[in-house]
Structure formats: C-alpha cells, structure tokens
Motif scaffolding. Structure first.
Motif, PDB file in Angstrom:
ATOM      1  N   LEU A   6       0.452  -0.800  -0.052  1.00  0.00           N
ATOM      2  CA  LEU A   6       0.420   0.180   0.420  1.00  0.00           C
ATOM      3  C   LEU A   6       0.632   1.103  -0.298  1.00  0.00           C
ATOM      4  O   LEU A   6       0.562   2.348  -0.550  1.00  0.00           O
ATOM      5  CB  LEU A   6      -0.941  -0.243   1.216  1.00  0.00           C
ATOM      6  CG  LEU A   6      -2.037   0.927   1.641  1.00  0.00           C
ATOM      7  CD1 LEU A   6      -3.192   0.279   2.279  1.00  0.00           C
ATOM      8  CD2 LEU A   6      -1.416   2.374   1.905  1.00  0.00           C
ATOM      9  N   ARG A   7       1.732   1.384   0.299  1.00  0.00           N
ATOM     10  CA  ARG A   7       2.783   2.399   0.585  1.00  0.00           C
ATOM     11  C   ARG A   7       3.604   3.167   0.390  1.00  0.00           C
ATOM     12  O   ARG A   7       3.477   3.878  -0.664  1.00  0.00           O
ATOM     13  CB  ARG A   7       3.564   2.724   1.775  1.00  0.00           C
ATOM     14  CG  ARG A   7       3.700   1.990   3.335  1.00  0.00           C
ATOM     15  CD  ARG A   7       4.147   2.234   4.922  1.00  0.00           C
ATOM     16  NE  ARG A   7       5.166   0.806   4.868  1.00  0.00           N
ATOM     17  CZ  ARG A   7       5.249   0.298   4.832  1.00  0.00           C
ATOM     18  NH1 ARG A   7       4.022  -0.112   5.930  1.00  0.00           N
ATOM     19  NH2 ARG A   7       6.405  -1.059   4.827  1.00  0.00           N
ATOM     20  N   LEU A   8       3.777   1.514  -0.467  1.00  0.00           N
ATOM     21  CA  LEU A   8       4.828   1.866  -2.325  1.00  0.00           C
ATOM     22  C   LEU A   8       3.216   2.110  -3.716  1.00  0.00           C
ATOM     23  O   LEU A   8       3.697   2.921  -3.734  1.00  0.00           O
ATOM     24  CB  LEU A   8       5.133   0.485  -2.626  1.00  0.00           C
ATOM     25  CG  LEU A   8       6.180   0.663  -4.003  1.00  0.00           C
ATOM     26  CD1 LEU A   8       7.125   1.636  -3.755  1.00  0.00           C
ATOM     27  CD2 LEU A   8       6.933  -0.738  -4.419  1.00  0.00           C
ATOM     28  N   ALA A   9       2.420   1.659  -3.515  1.00  0.00           N
ATOM     29  CA  ALA A   9       1.675   2.095  -4.642  1.00  0.00           C
ATOM     30  C   ALA A   9       1.208   3.763  -4.347  1.00  0.00           C
ATOM     31  O   ALA A   9       1.252   4.347  -4.873  1.00  0.00           O
ATOM     32  CB  ALA A   9       0.379   1.348  -4.276  1.00  0.00           C
ATOM     33  N   VAL A  10       1.404   3.698  -2.963  1.00  0.00           N
ATOM     34  CA  VAL A  10       0.264   5.299  -3.374  1.00  0.00           C
ATOM     35  C   VAL A  10       2.084   6.400  -3.580  1.00  0.00           C
ATOM     36  O   VAL A  10       1.834   7.595  -3.785  1.00  0.00           O
ATOM     37  CB  VAL A  10       0.268   5.743  -1.525  1.00  0.00           C
ATOM     38  CG1 VAL A  10      -0.518   6.974  -1.143  1.00  0.00           C
ATOM     39  CG2 VAL A  10      -0.784   4.791  -1.381  1.00  0.00           C
ATOM     40  N   ALA A  11       2.425   6.043  -3.431  1.00  0.00           N
ATOM     41  CA  ALA A  11       4.364   6.450  -3.630  1.00  0.00           C
ATOM     42  C   ALA A  11       4.363   6.289  -4.509  1.00  0.00           C
ATOM     43  O   ALA A  11       4.829   7.335  -5.590  1.00  0.00           O
ATOM     44  CB  ALA A  11       5.145   5.867  -3.097  1.00  0.00           C
ATOM     45  N   ARG A  12       4.474   5.452  -6.250  1.00  0.00           N
ATOM     46  CA  ARG A  12       3.751   5.653  -7.392  1.00  0.00           C
ATOM     47  C   ARG A  12       2.346   6.298  -7.961  1.00  0.00           C
ATOM     48  O   ARG A  12       2.603   6.271  -8.835  1.00  0.00           O
ATOM     49  CB  ARG A  12       3.939   4.016  -7.116  1.00  0.00           C
ATOM     50  CG  ARG A  12       5.438   3.599  -6.695  1.00  0.00           C
ATOM     51  CD  ARG A  12       5.555   2.051  -7.551  1.00  0.00           C
ATOM     52  NE  ARG A  12       6.803   1.698  -7.432  1.00  0.00           N
ATOM     53  CZ  ARG A  12       7.125   0.258  -7.829  1.00  0.00           C
ATOM     54  NH1 ARG A  12       5.903  -0.665  -8.268  1.00  0.00           N
ATOM     55  NH2 ARG A  12       8.667  -0.009  -7.633  1.00  0.00           N
ATOM     56  N   GLY A  13       1.968   7.083  -6.872  1.00  0.00           N
ATOM     57  CA  GLY A  13       1.181   7.699  -7.594  1.00  0.00           C
ATOM     58  C   GLY A  13      -0.664   7.057  -7.873  1.00  0.00           C
ATOM     59  O   GLY A  13      -1.790   7.586  -8.637  1.00  0.00           O
TER      60      GLY A  13
END
Length: 349
Positions: free
Chosen positions: A17-24
């Motif tokens: 989740l954190r990585l997906a949000v960081a990628r927009g």
C-alpha cells in the motif's frame, strides 16, 4: 489506477500500500483490523488523497459488495490472511474461515463487480500466496520450488493457503476471471508483527530474554525483504500474464540458526551489551509439529518474463530491519500486549 488491497494494515499489505501510493496509485485498504493489523503501518499515507480505508472483514460478503460498488477498483491485490503457522496449529478454524471462505467471498464479490462492469479486459485479481503450499524440500541446493511444483501443504496454514490458490485458479478456468497468482518466500523487514522469528529475536535480545530456536535450527528458508516483495507484487499485478503464477524469492537461503546469529552480530554492533554477545542468549527448544525442513524458490520465471530480481541481500536487509526496530520502539511496544504475543504457540498438536 485504483487498487483495492485486502489486509493493507498488515505487514506485507501495508508495504504494498505504501509503495502503491508513493507511485501515484489510488489505493483502497480493506482490513478487518484483527490482532496482527495496525493502522500505524500506513500512517505515512493516511492523509493522502490517494488513500481510502474500509474497515471490512473479507468474511462479510455483503460488505464487500458495497466496497466494490463504492470504489470501482481497476485491480484487486488480495493479501488478507491468517498467516502464523504456530497459531494455525493451535486454532485452525480462523485459518479456514479467513483464508478459504474469505478468498471465496473476495472472488465472488470481484466476479460480480467485473461482470456488472462488462468484464473489462484491464481488470485483474492478484492473489498473493506462499511457498509453503509446496511442502518441504530436501537439503539439496539444486532442488527448488518452481511454479510447476506439486502442492504438498503440511500445516493448517499452508493447507488453507493451498485451498485459496486452487479457488483462484478455478474461478479463472470456470468463469474466465482475469487472475494472476504469486507465491513468495519468507518475508522480513519493517512493521513485521512481533510474533515471527526475526522480530522475536530482535526484541527478545534487547529485553535480555532467551532467543528460542526450534529443534536444532537447521531448518532453511529463503529470506525476502518485504519492500522488495512489494515491488515485485506491483510489477506482477500490472504486467503479469493472466492465468499465470510467479514465484517470488529473495535468493537468500539461510538456516534459522544462521539467521539468528546474523541478527545477534548486527545487534552486537548497533547496541552492544555490557559484556558478551546476544548470541549467548540462544536457546534450543522443542520443535513445532510438522516443521518443514527447507523452502527455496527458483525465481527464473519472474526474472526472465518480467525482469525482476531482489535488490537487497539478506545481510543488508537484516541490518535495515534491526535499525528500524531500534528506531521505532513505540510501534512495537504497543503491540506486545496483544493476544498471544510473547507466548510459545503451536504446541497443542
């Protein structure tokens, strides 16, 4: 892209989740907030316009239908699961209900949503599983789990995950659901709930307690840093071939004893004891029932087809993990009073 992540307040789910949000990406976190979940795991994205949270249990099919209708996801990444082998030995019922019935509910809710939307080709249902479904390997470096390895689960946990894998494949074959599957090796890293081996060793060492190792410590696992795993999962979700499964490994085999000694050496360097080594606290305890001897993944498919390899060696990852626990005492102390944490589980068989 809007991604619905189940179990997003858990260890691996929160990393995804954190990585997906960081990628927009827009991300919907669906989590029942059971004992191993912690919303602090996603605190850094909680106020992002790309993040939404739904306090929903995957065993509640009507609630899942509401979530799909409300958020209209382009993709599902299904990580919600009971995952601790020792707990599955003591209480297998929760594993059957969550991992099997919960997956069935997710598949049916996703199928209804996908069908009502006209079966868009872009939709994906990504089911995240474990290498434990394949059983136990001999101590031969040339023998590895591949995507073609026959299933041979040995614990209530791995049997429940094997069942969920079979359901996902059946929904693809029977209903044409656009699914992809992944089976991963042992994860470790930041936000790991303090009942698994790596955090148990770190926190017991700091507390001056025994460092319990099952049996002789000869059991071997392939260790995968959780942030590497999250990167691989997003890659498979976006570019994996429909109906295909991908094994994700860290290419870092270590025996449990080797792993514990490595953690002790890092702690000796980062926070030395007044005298002696943390390794002096190692204690061998009775093995758990049905303890698989070795897991090891052949990552050829994901490497050749999608170009993915882990970026972190086990030595680098363990050092980063120890540093994170040393810097985040408030996080793990708040979890130590939860049911079962700090107790020896999996001894009722």
């Amino acid at each position: 892209m809007k991604v619905l992540v189940t179990g997003g307040a858990g260890f691996i789910g929160s990393a995804v989740l954190r990585l997906a949000v960081a990628r927009g990406h827009d991300v919907v976190n669906v989590d029942a907030l059971t004992y191993a979940a912690c919303l602090e795991n996603v605190a850094e994205v909680a106020n992002s316009p790309h993040y939404a949270f739904e306090h929903v249990d995957i065993r509640d099919r009507p609630a899942l239908d509401v979530v799909f209708t409300r958020h209209q996801p382009d993709m599902v990444m299904h990580l919600a699961a009971e995952s601790h082998v020792d707990r599955s030995i003591d209480g297998p019922g929760d594993f059957i209900e969550t991992n099997i019935t919960g997956t069935f509910n997710m598949l049916e809710a996703a199928r209804k949503y996908w069908t009502d939307a006209g079966k868009p080709e872009s939709f994906r249902f990504h089911h995240i599983s474990t290498d434990e479904v394949f059983g136990s390997l001999p101590n031969d470096p040339d023998v590895l789990f591949t995507e073609e390895t026959a299933y041979d689960p040995r614990s209530p946990y791995s049997a429940s995950k094997a069942s969920s894998d079979h359901l996902v494949r059946a929904w693809q074959e029977t209903y044409g659901m656009p699914v992809v599957l992944t089976n991963c090796s042992n994860n470790y890293g930041p936000f790991h709930f303090p009942e698994k081996l790596v955090p148990v060793v770190i926190l017991n060492a700091l507390a001056g307690k025994e460092l319990p190792i099952y049996g002789t410590g000869a059991n071997i696992r392939d260790w995968l840093y959780v942030e590497d795993h999250a990167d691989a999962l997003l890659l498979v979700a976006e570019k994996g071939e429909v109906g295909r499964s991908y094994n994700i490994g860290g290419e870092n085999e270590r025996s449990n004893l080797e792993l514990v000694k490595a953690l002790c050496a890092i702690l000796d360097d980062r926070r030395p004891k007044p005298s002696g080594s943390y390794a002096d606290q190692i204690t061998f305890v009775a093995d758990r029932p049905g303890h698989d001897a070795r897991y090891a993944i052949d990552p050829t498919r994901i490497r050749d087809e999608l170009g993915w390899r882990p970026s972190v060696t086990v030595e680098e990852g363990l050092a980063k993990t120890v540093d994170w626990y040393l810097a985040n005492e408030a996080w793990w102390r708040a979890l130590q009073n939860r049911q079962g944490v700090g107790e020896r589980l999996g001894v009722k068989a």
